[in-house]
Design a protein around this motif. Sequence first.
Motif, short mmCIF file in Angstrom:
data_model
loop_
_atom_site.label_atom_id
_atom_site.label_comp_id
_atom_site.label_asym_id
_atom_site.label_seq_id
_atom_site.Cartn_x
_atom_site.Cartn_y
_atom_site.Cartn_z
N VAL A 45 0.86 -1.16 -0.13
CA VAL A 45 -0.05 -0.17 0.02
C VAL A 45 0.96 1.22 0.02
CG1 VAL A 45 -1.62 1.39 1.22
CG2 VAL A 45 -1.84 -1.24 1.33
N TRP A 46 0.68 2.14 -1.08
CA TRP A 46 1.29 3.49 -1.14
C TRP A 46 0.42 4.31 -0.78
CZ3 TRP A 46 4.93 2.88 -5.92
CH2 TRP A 46 6.23 1.95 -5.72
N GLU A 47 0.48 5.25 -0.14
CA GLU A 47 -0.49 6.53 0.17
C GLU A 47 0.40 7.69 -0.38
OE1 GLU A 47 -2.79 6.44 3.86
OE2 GLU A 47 -1.14 4.81 4.62
N MET A 48 -0.61 8.67 -1.11
CA MET A 48 0.21 9.67 -1.81
C MET A 48 -0.94 10.89 -1.67
SD MET A 48 2.84 8.47 -3.15
CE MET A 48 3.42 6.71 -4.27
N GLU A 49 -0.05 12.18 -1.30
CA GLU A 49 -0.89 13.41 -1.40
C GLU A 49 -0.81 13.78 -2.87
OE1 GLU A 49 -0.33 17.94 -0.05
OE2 GLU A 49 1.05 16.40 0.58
N MET A 50 -2.09 14.25 -3.39
CA MET A 50 -2.16 14.51 -4.64
C MET A 50 -2.39 16.38 -4.52
SD MET A 50 -4.71 12.19 -6.72
CE MET A 50 -4.03 12.39 -8.29
N ILE A 51 -1.45 16.91 -5.44
CA ILE A 51 -1.21 18.18 -5.49
C ILE A 51 -1.82 18.85 -6.63
CG2 ILE A 51 0.14 20.38 -5.17
CD1 ILE A 51 2.26 18.42 -3.69
N SER A 52 -2.79 19.64 -7.04
CA SER A 52 -3.58 19.89 -8.05
C SER A 52 -2.65 21.29 -8.53
CB SER A 52 -4.97 20.44 -7.76
OG SER A 52 -5.83 19.38 -7.47
N PRO A 53 -2.85 21.55 -9.75
CA PRO A 53 -2.07 22.80 -10.24
C PRO A 53 -2.63 24.01 -9.81
CG PRO A 53 -3.38 21.66 -12.04
CD PRO A 53 -3.58 20.67 -10.97
N ALA A 54 -1.80 25.23 -9.65
CA ALA A 54 -2.34 26.35 -9.11
C ALA A 54 -3.43 26.96 -9.67
CB ALA A 54 -0.94 27.45 -9.09
N HIS A 55 -3.29 26.90 -11.09
CA HIS A 55 -4.48 27.42 -11.90
C HIS A 55 -5.80 26.57 -11.88
CE1 HIS A 55 -2.73 24.39 -14.83
NE2 HIS A 55 -4.24 24.41 -15.16
N ASP A 56 -5.71 25.27 -11.25
CA ASP A 56 -6.99 24.53 -11.20
C ASP A 56 -6.97 23.85 -9.82
OD1 ASP A 56 -9.11 23.09 -11.52
OD2 ASP A 56 -8.62 21.72 -12.98
N PRO A 57 -7.26 24.43 -8.58
CA PRO A 57 -6.94 23.78 -7.37
C PRO A 57 -7.79 22.77 -7.03
CG PRO A 57 -8.12 26.00 -7.10
CD PRO A 57 -7.64 26.01 -8.60
N HIS A 58 -8.83 22.63 -7.70
CA HIS A 58 -9.84 21.51 -7.32
C HIS A 58 -9.66 20.43 -8.66
CE1 HIS A 58 -11.44 23.86 -4.11
NE2 HIS A 58 -11.66 24.89 -4.93
N HIS A 59 -8.54 20.33 -9.06
CA HIS A 59 -8.47 19.40 -10.32
C HIS A 59 -8.77 18.09 -9.89
CE1 HIS A 59 -7.19 17.98 -14.47
NE2 HIS A 59 -6.48 17.04 -13.69
N CYS A 60 -8.32 17.64 -8.44
CA CYS A 60 -7.98 16.39 -8.31
C CYS A 60 -8.27 16.24 -6.62
CB CYS A 60 -6.97 15.55 -8.65
SG CYS A 60 -5.32 16.32 -7.82
N PRO A 61 -8.69 14.94 -6.23
CA PRO A 61 -9.01 14.59 -4.95
C PRO A 61 -7.71 14.92 -4.04
CG PRO A 61 -9.91 12.95 -6.13
CD PRO A 61 -9.09 13.87 -7.09
N PRO A 62 -7.53 15.18 -2.67
CA PRO A 62 -6.57 15.53 -2.07
C PRO A 62 -5.46 14.22 -1.63
CG PRO A 62 -8.17 15.26 -0.35
CD PRO A 62 -8.92 15.13 -1.74
N ALA A 63 -5.90 13.02 -1.97
CA ALA A 63 -5.01 11.88 -1.69
C ALA A 63 -5.65 10.84 -2.86
CB ALA A 63 -5.00 11.56 -0.13
N VAL A 64 -4.47 9.84 -2.79
CA VAL A 64 -4.72 8.53 -3.49
C VAL A 64 -3.91 7.56 -3.03
CG1 VAL A 64 -2.86 9.01 -5.04
CG2 VAL A 64 -4.80 7.33 -6.01
N VAL A 65 -4.62 6.14 -3.01
CA VAL A 65 -3.90 5.25 -2.42
C VAL A 65 -3.55 4.01 -3.38
CG1 VAL A 65 -4.18 2.97 -0.97
CG2 VAL A 65 -5.20 5.30 0.03
N TRP A 66 -2.41 3.77 -3.66
CA TRP A 66 -1.99 2.66 -4.63
C TRP A 66 -2.17 1.33 -3.79
CZ3 TRP A 66 2.05 3.97 -8.73
CH2 TRP A 66 2.24 5.19 -8.93
N LEU A 67 -3.10 0.51 -4.38
CA LEU A 67 -3.03 -1.01 -3.71
C LEU A 67 -2.38 -1.87 -4.57
CD1 LEU A 67 -3.97 -2.61 -1.38
CD2 LEU A 67 -6.43 -2.49 -2.20
#
Length: 313
Positions: A262-284
């Motif tokens: 299990v890898w847990e990652m923070e997701m960082i959206s681009p500055a011009h689109d701050p809601h582009h992606c959820p805040p985190a993703v898990v690689w299972l």
Amino acid sequence: MSPLEIDLVRGAQAGSASALGTLLARHQAGMRAVALSILGHGPDAEDAVQDAVLIALRRIGTLRDPAAAAPWLRAIVRNACRMRLRAARGLVPVADPEPPAGPATPDRVLEDHVSRDWVWHAIDRLSPALRQVVLLRHFSDVTSYEQIAAACELPVGTVRSRLNQARAKLAEALLATADEAYDDAAARNAASAREATDTLAAARRGEFAAVVADTWSPGLHMTSGQGYRGGVEMAVRGMDADLGSGVRQKFVHAVTSRDCTVWEMEMISPAHDPHHCPPAVVWLMSHPAGRVERLRLFFPVVSAGRTAGSSAG
């Protein structure tokens, strides 16, 4: 506590998996009685006992007074029950009880190290299906039955059943591994963390496809964060699309067993689109033969107003 039980505690803290399993078996009835008195008859009481067993497995090295094992175990059960009650009421649970930490002597460091490896060796003896839900429930931030069910694409009832089976088998597995050598779980998790960090760095250099070719199976089965299914090409295309959109992933935590990571990652959206992606993703990831054969990407939290716009996530 009898001299025999004191010897069991000392044996467990000195590295005897058999002593630890025997100690927990001797106190299981008393632990269950505490859970029943707080939660009543039902699956929650049994789950609380099993949660307490796992906590005791991880923390036996912190028990400073061997004669206090019985009240220590009962206190862990009481707290596990109260955490369930608070969770049901929507309140934040308190931490598990833990004796004050003693000085970091070499003996204590060794005890804690061996205790941790007992747990991991026992987990490695579980079936892949049971091992996966245990890793998520107890060693990641994907902890609720509902989140685990979504991550593994299982009914909630199946998740509960697998966790019950896994917890029941851990003590049995400990008894069967008393004289075996143990892998260094801390080193194994640290190596997985380095691999996750290196994988993200390679992706930013445009080398994700090469990493995938080196370490993943060409027959990879992948499920994206939005539920799309595909293989290696979809994984590479999704990562490239994210990077091209300005999305970055930042490594947070890794936990790995013999064939599940299990890898847990923070997701960082681009500055011009701050809601582009959820805040985190898990690689299972599943890797029964060493190379990753299955990858499931899962969003633990999708906040209101966000869209799951990331291709890889």
